[in-house]
Design an enzyme around this catalytic site. Structure first.
Site, PDB file in Angstrom:
ATOM      1  N   ASN A 144       0.868  -1.179   0.000  1.00  0.00           N
ATOM      2  CA  ASN A 144       0.000   0.000   0.000  1.00  0.00           C
ATOM      3  C   ASN A 144       0.904   1.227   0.000  1.00  0.00           C
ATOM      4  O   ASN A 144       1.485   1.568   1.024  1.00  0.00           O
ATOM      5  CB  ASN A 144      -0.907  -0.030   1.235  1.00  0.00           C
ATOM      6  CG  ASN A 144      -1.754   1.222   1.339  1.00  0.00           C
ATOM      7  OD1 ASN A 144      -1.790   2.045   0.421  1.00  0.00           O
ATOM      8  ND2 ASN A 144      -2.450   1.373   2.459  1.00  0.00           N
TER       9      ASN A 144
ATOM     10  N   LYS B  82       0.052   4.273  -0.378  1.00  0.00           N
ATOM     11  CA  LYS B  82      -0.589   5.476   0.171  1.00  0.00           C
ATOM     12  C   LYS B  82      -0.336   6.666  -0.762  1.00  0.00           C
ATOM     13  O   LYS B  82      -0.334   6.485  -1.969  1.00  0.00           O
ATOM     14  CB  LYS B  82      -0.113   5.702   1.616  1.00  0.00           C
ATOM     15  CG  LYS B  82      -0.290   4.427   2.464  1.00  0.00           C
ATOM     16  CD  LYS B  82      -0.056   4.604   3.938  1.00  0.00           C
ATOM     17  CE  LYS B  82      -0.288   3.254   4.628  1.00  0.00           C
ATOM     18  NZ  LYS B  82      -0.182   3.329   6.085  1.00  0.00           N
TER      19      LYS B  82
ATOM     20  N   HIS C 189      -9.558   1.063   4.464  1.00  0.00           N
ATOM     21  CA  HIS C 189      -8.302   1.258   5.198  1.00  0.00           C
ATOM     22  C   HIS C 189      -8.552   2.206   6.376  1.00  0.00           C
ATOM     23  O   HIS C 189      -9.336   3.143   6.267  1.00  0.00           O
ATOM     24  CB  HIS C 189      -7.225   1.824   4.275  1.00  0.00           C
ATOM     25  CG  HIS C 189      -5.871   1.804   4.919  1.00  0.00           C
ATOM     26  ND1 HIS C 189      -5.476   2.771   5.805  1.00  0.00           N
ATOM     27  CD2 HIS C 189      -4.859   0.911   4.831  1.00  0.00           C
ATOM     28  CE1 HIS C 189      -4.255   2.461   6.242  1.00  0.00           C
ATOM     29  NE2 HIS C 189      -3.853   1.352   5.661  1.00  0.00           N
TER      30      HIS C 189
ATOM     31  N   GLU D  92      -6.949   4.601   7.525  1.00  0.00           N
ATOM     32  CA  GLU D  92      -6.740   6.035   7.245  1.00  0.00           C
ATOM     33  C   GLU D  92      -7.950   6.620   6.535  1.00  0.00           C
ATOM     34  O   GLU D  92      -8.287   7.795   6.731  1.00  0.00           O
ATOM     35  CB  GLU D  92      -5.456   6.217   6.417  1.00  0.00           C
ATOM     36  CG  GLU D  92      -4.224   5.983   7.297  1.00  0.00           C
ATOM     37  CD  GLU D  92      -3.008   5.452   6.564  1.00  0.00           C
ATOM     38  OE1 GLU D  92      -2.970   5.513   5.325  1.00  0.00           O
ATOM     39  OE2 GLU D  92      -2.092   4.964   7.249  1.00  0.00           O
TER      40      GLU D  92
ATOM     41  N   GLU E 296      -5.436  -4.941  10.290  1.00  0.00           N
ATOM     42  CA  GLU E 296      -4.448  -3.895  10.532  1.00  0.00           C
ATOM     43  C   GLU E 296      -4.778  -3.188  11.847  1.00  0.00           C
ATOM     44  O   GLU E 296      -5.588  -2.243  11.856  1.00  0.00           O
ATOM     45  CB  GLU E 296      -4.458  -2.881   9.379  1.00  0.00           C
ATOM     46  CG  GLU E 296      -4.075  -3.493   8.051  1.00  0.00           C
ATOM     47  CD  GLU E 296      -3.456  -2.469   7.108  1.00  0.00           C
ATOM     48  OE1 GLU E 296      -2.389  -2.756   6.579  1.00  0.00           O
ATOM     49  OE2 GLU E 296      -4.039  -1.384   6.930  1.00  0.00           O
TER      50      GLU E 296
ATOM     51  N   GLY F 223       2.378   2.336  10.868  1.00  0.00           N
ATOM     52  CA  GLY F 223       3.330   3.436  10.761  1.00  0.00           C
ATOM     53  C   GLY F 223       3.966   3.822  12.085  1.00  0.00           C
ATOM     54  O   GLY F 223       4.593   4.875  12.185  1.00  0.00           O
TER      55      GLY F 223
ATOM     56  N   SER G  61       3.406  -2.128  10.324  1.00  0.00           N
ATOM     57  CA  SER G  61       4.858  -2.141  10.563  1.00  0.00           C
ATOM     58  C   SER G  61       5.529  -3.458  10.174  1.00  0.00           C
ATOM     59  O   SER G  61       6.454  -3.906  10.838  1.00  0.00           O
ATOM     60  CB  SER G  61       5.167  -1.779  12.018  1.00  0.00           C
ATOM     61  OG  SER G  61       4.726  -0.448  12.291  1.00  0.00           O
TER      62      SER G  61
HETATM   63  P1  13P Z   1       2.955   0.452   7.743  1.00  0.00           P
HETATM   64  O1  13P Z   1       3.498  -0.843   7.157  1.00  0.00           O
HETATM   65  O2  13P Z   1       3.695   1.658   7.295  1.00  0.00           O
HETATM   66  O3  13P Z   1       2.808   0.332   9.221  1.00  0.00           O
HETATM   67  O4  13P Z   1       1.472   0.635   7.146  1.00  0.00           O
HETATM   68  C1  13P Z   1       0.591  -0.424   7.210  1.00  0.00           C
HETATM   69  C2  13P Z   1      -0.573  -0.099   6.368  1.00  0.00           C
HETATM   70  O5  13P Z   1      -1.331   0.807   6.653  1.00  0.00           O
HETATM   71  C3  13P Z   1      -0.782  -0.888   5.151  1.00  0.00           C
HETATM   72  O6  13P Z   1      -2.040  -0.650   4.612  1.00  0.00           O
END
Ligand code: 13P
Length: 252
Positions: free
Chosen positions: A9, A11, A95, A97, A167, A173, A213
């Site tokens: 992903n 983003k 997601h 976010e 997740e 993150g 992560s």
């Molecule tokens: P990170 O791997 O940066 O923690 O992000 C995970 C994520 O949101 C994947 O969709």
């Protein structure tokens, strides 16, 4: 047997030129690896370039979100037929976010999931509890609610392509990861809810990915356990060497 799936992903990172450069470095690194399905989810503006760049490889392209309607007066949105026309075989839905910043709700996740299945786009539905919900002992109820709501009105005979990503929001993150035991427990809760909402055959074949992560160093312990069928990777998927290493390290 469930084939592992590892998805990147990206983003809001990478222009089309950067997506192409990534793919040109990445493809040789995983050329001989066929045990895992690999999906790249670039930003909407890089989908077409990425799709062209993966021609003649076994890499799939996915969108990071989409609307559920085919067309309409919805400024800034992208419809399932548009996403398909850009070469996407997969789409991320719900997601955290998007839930946190863009008003994604359990109801819109459900509409998008049904639209993806109707358009033969493989949905990767994201669920996960927030830190405060885990602290309060609400993880199981949050996961059950999110999965049950996503699957309202989904016919079991149409749900075969379903992929779910667990997740935990506190691990995204942050450098914190769920322990394999925490992830396994959450995945079992999710799989049990899929069985309750659809049926046990679909639950047994649904791939459930871990995200939060994931890095080359923890991929072997987090990506492919009894109930963990791959990973959804954010930050560590932006570098071709690191993402390739995650795929190679996680292969069973
Ligand atoms: P990170 O791997 O940066 O923690 O992000 C995970 C994520 O949101 C994947 O969709």
């Amino acid at each position: 047997m469930r084939k592992p799936l590892i998805a990147a992903n990206w983003k809001m990172f990478k222009t089309p030129a950067e997506a192409i450069a990534f793919i040109h470095s990445f493809v040789p690194l995983i050329q001989s690896h066929r045990r895992t399905d690999v999906v790249l989810c670039p930003a909407m503006t890089s989908l077409a370039a990425a799709h062209t760049a993966v021609t003649d490889t076994h890499i799939h392209i996915g969108a990071q979100t989409m609307h559920w309607l085919d067309s309409g007066a919805y400024t800034g949105e992208t419809s399932p037929p548009m996403v398909k026309a850009l070469g996407c075989s997969h789409v991320l839905i719900g997601h955290s976010e998007r839930r946190q910043y863009f008003n994604e709700t359990d109801e819109t996740v459900n509409l998008k999931l049904k639209a993806a299945l109707a358009h033969h786009i493989i949905p990767i539905v994201c669920v996960g509890e927030q830190h405060a919900e885990r602290e309060a002992g609400h993880t199981a109820s949050v996961l059950k609610r999110q999965v049950a709501a996503a699957l309202v009105g989904v016919a079991p005979n149409e749900a075969a392509p379903l992929v779910i990503a667990y997740e935990p929001v506190w691990a995204i993150g942050t450098g914190l990861t769920a322990t394999p035991e925490i992830a396994e427990e959450a995945h079992k809760i999710i799989r049990t809810q899929v069985a309750a909402s659809l049926n046990s055959a679909i639950a047994a074949s649904t791939r459930i990915l871990y995200g939060g992560s994931v890095k080359p160093e923890n991929a072997a312990s987090l990506c492919c356990l009894e109930d963990i069928d791959g990973a959804l990777v954010g930050g560590a998927s932006l570098d071709p060497h690191s993402f390739a290493q995650i795929i190679l390290n996680s292969a069973p």
